[in-house]
Motif scaffolding. Structure first.
Motif, PDB file in Angstrom:
ATOM      1  N   SER A  20      -0.348  -4.746  -1.538  1.00 28.93           N
ATOM      2  CA  SER A  20       1.026  -4.399  -1.204  1.00 28.93           C
ATOM      3  C   SER A  20       1.175  -4.287   0.310  1.00 28.93           C
ATOM      4  O   SER A  20       0.376  -3.616   0.967  1.00 28.93           O
ATOM      5  CB  SER A  20       1.415  -3.076  -1.859  1.00 28.93           C
ATOM      6  N   LYS A  40       5.606 -15.443  -6.313  1.00 26.24           N
ATOM      7  CA  LYS A  40       7.061 -15.320  -6.144  1.00 26.24           C
ATOM      8  C   LYS A  40       7.634 -14.329  -7.158  1.00 26.24           C
ATOM      9  O   LYS A  40       8.486 -13.509  -6.820  1.00 26.24           O
ATOM     10  CB  LYS A  40       7.705 -16.698  -6.301  1.00 26.24           C
ATOM     11  N   HIS A  42       6.057 -11.794  -8.611  1.00 29.24           N
ATOM     12  CA  HIS A  42       5.662 -10.437  -8.206  1.00 29.24           C
ATOM     13  C   HIS A  42       6.598  -9.928  -7.111  1.00 29.24           C
ATOM     14  O   HIS A  42       7.064  -8.785  -7.158  1.00 29.24           O
ATOM     15  CB  HIS A  42       4.225 -10.412  -7.691  1.00 29.24           C
ATOM     16  N   ASN A  43       6.877 -10.765  -6.128  1.00 29.31           N
ATOM     17  CA  ASN A  43       7.711 -10.332  -5.004  1.00 29.31           C
ATOM     18  C   ASN A  43       9.187 -10.246  -5.355  1.00 29.31           C
ATOM     19  O   ASN A  43       9.952  -9.598  -4.644  1.00 29.31           O
ATOM     20  CB  ASN A  43       7.472 -11.228  -3.795  1.00 29.31           C
ATOM     21  N   ARG A  54       6.591  -3.703  -3.859  1.00 26.51           N
ATOM     22  CA  ARG A  54       6.895  -4.970  -3.193  1.00 26.51           C
ATOM     23  C   ARG A  54       6.993  -4.780  -1.694  1.00 26.51           C
ATOM     24  O   ARG A  54       7.372  -3.707  -1.242  1.00 26.51           O
ATOM     25  CB  ARG A  54       8.220  -5.532  -3.698  1.00 26.51           C
ATOM     26  N   THR A  55       6.689  -5.692  -0.898  1.00 23.40           N
ATOM     27  CA  THR A  55       6.252  -7.053  -1.159  1.00 23.40           C
ATOM     28  C   THR A  55       4.727  -7.124  -1.191  1.00 23.40           C
ATOM     29  O   THR A  55       4.042  -6.266  -0.647  1.00 23.40           O
ATOM     30  CB  THR A  55       6.761  -8.047  -0.101  1.00 23.40           C
ATOM     31  N   TRP A  56       4.247  -8.217  -1.815  1.00 24.42           N
ATOM     32  CA  TRP A  56       2.822  -8.414  -2.012  1.00 24.42           C
ATOM     33  C   TRP A  56       2.334  -9.588  -1.188  1.00 24.42           C
ATOM     34  O   TRP A  56       3.024 -10.590  -1.044  1.00 24.42           O
ATOM     35  CB  TRP A  56       2.541  -8.676  -3.493  1.00 24.42           C
TER      36      TRP A  56
END
Length: 91
Positions: A20, A40, A42-43, A54-56
């Motif tokens: 993260s 994409k 995940h984010n 987020r963001t990863w």
């Protein structure tokens, strides 16, 4: 990062490690056959396990030609000895 076409054509499966950017203490290990689309997702907050942090960013990934091998390696990384291995070699 592999392209979507190469993942589908080559039949590769990826075990990936994310960190993260919002809270670098948060890490995630997963498996997919389409790494760019999964990152994409995940984010975009589409995974309940990762949406909160987020963001990863992608730390590393390993490619396997067989899905079962990828799933077994993912399970290993989530085990006690797998955590130790990942902490020493992958993170």
């Amino acid at each position: 990062m592999p392209s979507e076409a190469s993942a589908k054509e080559g039949g590769l499966h990826y075990v990936y490690l994310l960190r993260s950017r919002a809270d670098p203490r948060q890490r995630y290990v997963g498996v997919t056959s389409d790494l760019p689309a999964r990152l994409k997702a995940h984010n975009a907050g589409e995974s309940p396990h990762t949406s909160k942090f987020r963001t990863w960013g992608l730390v590393t990934y390993l490619a396997f030609s067989h899905r079962l091998q990828a799933e077994e390696f993912e399970r290993y990384l989530k085990s006690g000895s797998g955590h130790a291995f990942a902490n020493k070699r992958l993170w």
